[in-house]
Design a protein around this motif. Structure first.
Motif, PDB file in Angstrom:
ATOM      1  N   PHE A  24      33.109  36.505  23.717  1.00 18.46           N
ATOM      2  CA  PHE A  24      33.227  35.818  25.003  1.00 18.46           C
ATOM      3  C   PHE A  24      33.712  36.789  26.075  1.00 18.46           C
ATOM      4  O   PHE A  24      33.166  36.841  27.185  1.00 18.46           O
ATOM      5  N   ALA A  25      34.755  37.565  25.753  1.00 18.26           N
ATOM      6  CA  ALA A  25      35.323  38.507  26.721  1.00 18.26           C
ATOM      7  C   ALA A  25      34.321  39.596  27.096  1.00 18.26           C
ATOM      8  O   ALA A  25      34.239  39.998  28.258  1.00 18.26           O
ATOM      9  N   LEU A  26      33.550  40.049  26.126  1.00 20.27           N
ATOM     10  CA  LEU A  26      32.546  41.073  26.412  1.00 20.27           C
ATOM     11  C   LEU A  26      31.422  40.516  27.289  1.00 20.27           C
ATOM     12  O   LEU A  26      30.996  41.156  28.256  1.00 20.27           O
ATOM     13  N   VAL A  27      30.960  39.309  26.973  1.00 24.16           N
ATOM     14  CA  VAL A  27      29.888  38.704  27.770  1.00 24.16           C
ATOM     15  C   VAL A  27      30.386  38.400  29.189  1.00 24.16           C
ATOM     16  O   VAL A  27      29.663  38.603  30.168  1.00 24.16           O
ATOM     17  N   ALA A  28      31.618  37.936  29.316  1.00 19.91           N
ATOM     18  CA  ALA A  28      32.186  37.709  30.650  1.00 19.91           C
ATOM     19  C   ALA A  28      32.223  39.023  31.425  1.00 19.91           C
ATOM     20  O   ALA A  28      31.920  39.061  32.625  1.00 19.91           O
ATOM     21  N   ASP A  29      32.573  40.106  30.748  1.00 21.25           N
ATOM     22  CA  ASP A  29      32.593  41.426  31.369  1.00 21.25           C
ATOM     23  C   ASP A  29      31.185  41.807  31.826  1.00 21.25           C
ATOM     24  O   ASP A  29      30.993  42.313  32.933  1.00 21.25           O
ATOM     25  N   VAL A  30      30.198  41.552  30.987  1.00 17.99           N
ATOM     26  CA  VAL A  30      28.807  41.853  31.336  1.00 17.99           C
ATOM     27  C   VAL A  30      28.405  41.106  32.607  1.00 17.99           C
ATOM     28  O   VAL A  30      27.845  41.692  33.539  1.00 17.99           O
ATOM     29  N   MET A  92      38.199  51.959  29.365  1.00 17.68           N
ATOM     30  CA  MET A  92      37.534  52.111  30.663  1.00 17.68           C
ATOM     31  C   MET A  92      37.955  51.008  31.630  1.00 17.68           C
ATOM     32  O   MET A  92      38.125  51.257  32.826  1.00 17.68           O
ATOM     33  N   ASN A  93      38.153  49.796  31.118  1.00 19.23           N
ATOM     34  CA  ASN A  93      38.610  48.709  31.986  1.00 19.23           C
ATOM     35  C   ASN A  93      40.024  48.972  32.503  1.00 19.23           C
ATOM     36  O   ASN A  93      40.317  48.729  33.674  1.00 19.23           O
ATOM     37  N   VAL A  94      40.885  49.453  31.639  1.00 16.60           N
ATOM     38  CA  VAL A  94      42.250  49.772  32.068  1.00 16.60           C
ATOM     39  C   VAL A  94      42.217  50.891  33.109  1.00 16.60           C
ATOM     40  O   VAL A  94      42.897  50.813  34.149  1.00 16.60           O
ATOM     41  N   ALA A  95      41.410  51.915  32.850  1.00 19.71           N
ATOM     42  CA  ALA A  95      41.305  53.026  33.804  1.00 19.71           C
ATOM     43  C   ALA A  95      40.772  52.533  35.148  1.00 19.71           C
ATOM     44  O   ALA A  95      41.285  52.916  36.206  1.00 19.71           O
ATOM     45  N   TRP A  96      39.764  51.659  35.113  1.00 22.14           N
ATOM     46  CA  TRP A  96      39.204  51.120  36.360  1.00 22.14           C
ATOM     47  C   TRP A  96      40.272  50.357  37.138  1.00 22.14           C
ATOM     48  O   TRP A  96      40.388  50.491  38.358  1.00 22.14           O
ATOM     49  N   ALA A  97      41.048  49.543  36.425  1.00 23.20           N
ATOM     50  CA  ALA A  97      42.096  48.748  37.082  1.00 23.20           C
ATOM     51  C   ALA A  97      43.141  49.650  37.732  1.00 23.20           C
ATOM     52  O   ALA A  97      43.523  49.449  38.889  1.00 23.20           O
ATOM     53  N   VAL A  98      43.597  50.651  37.007  1.00 25.14           N
ATOM     54  CA  VAL A  98      44.606  51.572  37.535  1.00 25.14           C
ATOM     55  C   VAL A  98      44.048  52.357  38.726  1.00 25.14           C
ATOM     56  O   VAL A  98      44.712  52.488  39.757  1.00 25.14           O
ATOM     57  N   LEU A  99      42.825  52.840  38.591  1.00 28.91           N
ATOM     58  CA  LEU A  99      42.220  53.612  39.681  1.00 28.91           C
ATOM     59  C   LEU A  99      41.956  52.743  40.910  1.00 28.91           C
ATOM     60  O   LEU A  99      42.017  53.246  42.040  1.00 28.91           O
ATOM     61  N   SER A 100      41.671  51.466  40.706  1.00 28.30           N
ATOM     62  CA  SER A 100      41.476  50.558  41.844  1.00 28.30           C
ATOM     63  C   SER A 100      42.744  50.467  42.683  1.00 28.30           C
ATOM     64  O   SER A 100      42.714  50.600  43.908  1.00 28.30           O
ATOM     65  N   VAL A 101      43.856  50.250  42.008  1.00 26.79           N
ATOM     66  CA  VAL A 101      45.136  50.147  42.720  1.00 26.79           C
ATOM     67  C   VAL A 101      45.503  51.488  43.350  1.00 26.79           C
ATOM     68  O   VAL A 101      45.944  51.545  44.500  1.00 26.79           O
ATOM     69  N   ALA A 102      45.294  52.573  42.622  1.00 21.98           N
ATOM     70  CA  ALA A 102      45.608  53.906  43.154  1.00 21.98           C
ATOM     71  C   ALA A 102      44.745  54.233  44.367  1.00 21.98           C
ATOM     72  O   ALA A 102      45.225  54.829  45.341  1.00 21.98           O
ATOM     73  N   THR A 103      43.478  53.831  44.328  1.00 21.32           N
ATOM     74  CA  THR A 103      42.568  54.076  45.449  1.00 21.32           C
ATOM     75  C   THR A 103      43.075  53.407  46.719  1.00 21.32           C
ATOM     76  O   THR A 103      43.067  54.000  47.803  1.00 21.32           O
ATOM     77  N   VAL A 104      43.553  52.175  46.573  1.00 18.98           N
ATOM     78  CA  VAL A 104      44.086  51.457  47.736  1.00 18.98           C
ATOM     79  C   VAL A 104      45.413  52.067  48.171  1.00 18.98           C
ATOM     80  O   VAL A 104      45.654  52.276  49.366  1.00 18.98           O
ATOM     81  N   GLN A 122      39.457  43.069  42.389  1.00 26.28           N
ATOM     82  CA  GLN A 122      38.531  43.529  41.360  1.00 26.28           C
ATOM     83  C   GLN A 122      39.296  44.238  40.238  1.00 26.28           C
ATOM     84  O   GLN A 122      39.018  44.020  39.059  1.00 26.28           O
ATOM     85  N   GLY A 123      40.256  45.071  40.598  1.00 26.95           N
ATOM     86  CA  GLY A 123      41.062  45.750  39.590  1.00 26.95           C
ATOM     87  C   GLY A 123      41.829  44.776  38.716  1.00 26.95           C
ATOM     88  O   GLY A 123      41.928  44.957  37.495  1.00 26.95           O
ATOM     89  N   LEU A 124      42.366  43.718  39.311  1.00 27.56           N
ATOM     90  CA  LEU A 124      43.093  42.703  38.534  1.00 27.56           C
ATOM     91  C   LEU A 124      42.167  41.950  37.586  1.00 27.56           C
ATOM     92  O   LEU A 124      42.534  41.672  36.437  1.00 27.56           O
ATOM     93  N   VAL A 125      40.977  41.635  38.045  1.00 26.82           N
ATOM     94  CA  VAL A 125      40.005  40.948  37.183  1.00 26.82           C
ATOM     95  C   VAL A 125      39.602  41.848  36.022  1.00 26.82           C
ATOM     96  O   VAL A 125      39.529  41.407  34.871  1.00 26.82           O
ATOM     97  N   VAL A 126      39.369  43.106  36.309  1.00 21.29           N
ATOM     98  CA  VAL A 126      39.000  44.060  35.262  1.00 21.29           C
ATOM     99  C   VAL A 126      40.152  44.225  34.265  1.00 21.29           C
ATOM    100  O   VAL A 126      39.934  44.298  33.053  1.00 21.29           O
ATOM    101  N   ALA A 127      41.378  44.256  34.753  1.00 22.52           N
ATOM    102  CA  ALA A 127      42.544  44.335  33.858  1.00 22.52           C
ATOM    103  C   ALA A 127      42.609  43.101  32.961  1.00 22.52           C
ATOM    104  O   ALA A 127      42.897  43.206  31.766  1.00 22.52           O
TER     105      ALA A 127
END
Length: 140
Positions: A24-30, A92-104, A122-127
């Motif tokens: 379910f979590a993978l399909v939601a991610d997709v 990769m999801n954790v990295a995306w979340a951290v980089l999203s916050v860092a980018t802002v 978006q970063g929070l959703v990915v986390a």
């Protein structure tokens, strides 16, 4: 005698269900990642002024997210989900979340207020996706 035979089949049924949260979590991610990636590609010229994120950033991010979503779909459709691949997805999801916050925080994209809000959201959703995938992986 019947209960012994039934007892042998119960674990197989339980084992088949042990990955349902992860699937379910993978399909939601997709779905979410794919929609986001396609949105960046299809609506880039509209989002450029609204989010304040340049086209030179949106197009590569859109391509990456779309390809990534397709890969996660492949992983989620395997009969036996590869734990290593899921670990990479979670990382990769954790990295995306951290980089999203860092980018802002560093104002790297010079996005608008709405754009910065979207990036953090978006970063929070990915986390959350990564956390749900982690729990699903632990249940396997």
């Amino acid at each position: 005698m019947t209960s012994s035979q039934n007892a042998g089949t119960v674990p197989a049924t339980g084992a088949a269900r042990s990955d349902s949260l992860l699937r379910f979590a993978l399909v939601a991610d997709v779905v979410l990642t794919g929609a986001n990636g396609i949105g960046y590609l299809a609506l880039a010229t509209v989002l450029d002024s609204f989010l304040g994120v340049r086209l030179a950033v949106q197009y590569p991010v859109g391509v990456f997210l779309t390809v990534y979503a397709l890969w996660v779909l492949v992983v989620s459709r395997q009969e036996n989900i590869n734990r290593g691949a899921v670990s990479v997805i979670i990382t990769m999801n954790v990295a995306w979340a951290v980089l999203s916050v860092a980018t802002v925080a560093m104002d790297s994209l010079s996005a608008t207020g709405i754009g910065n809000g979207w990036i953090v959201f978006q970063g929070l959703v990915v986390a959350a996706m990564g956390a749900l995938q982690y729990v699903g992986l632990r249940r396997m």
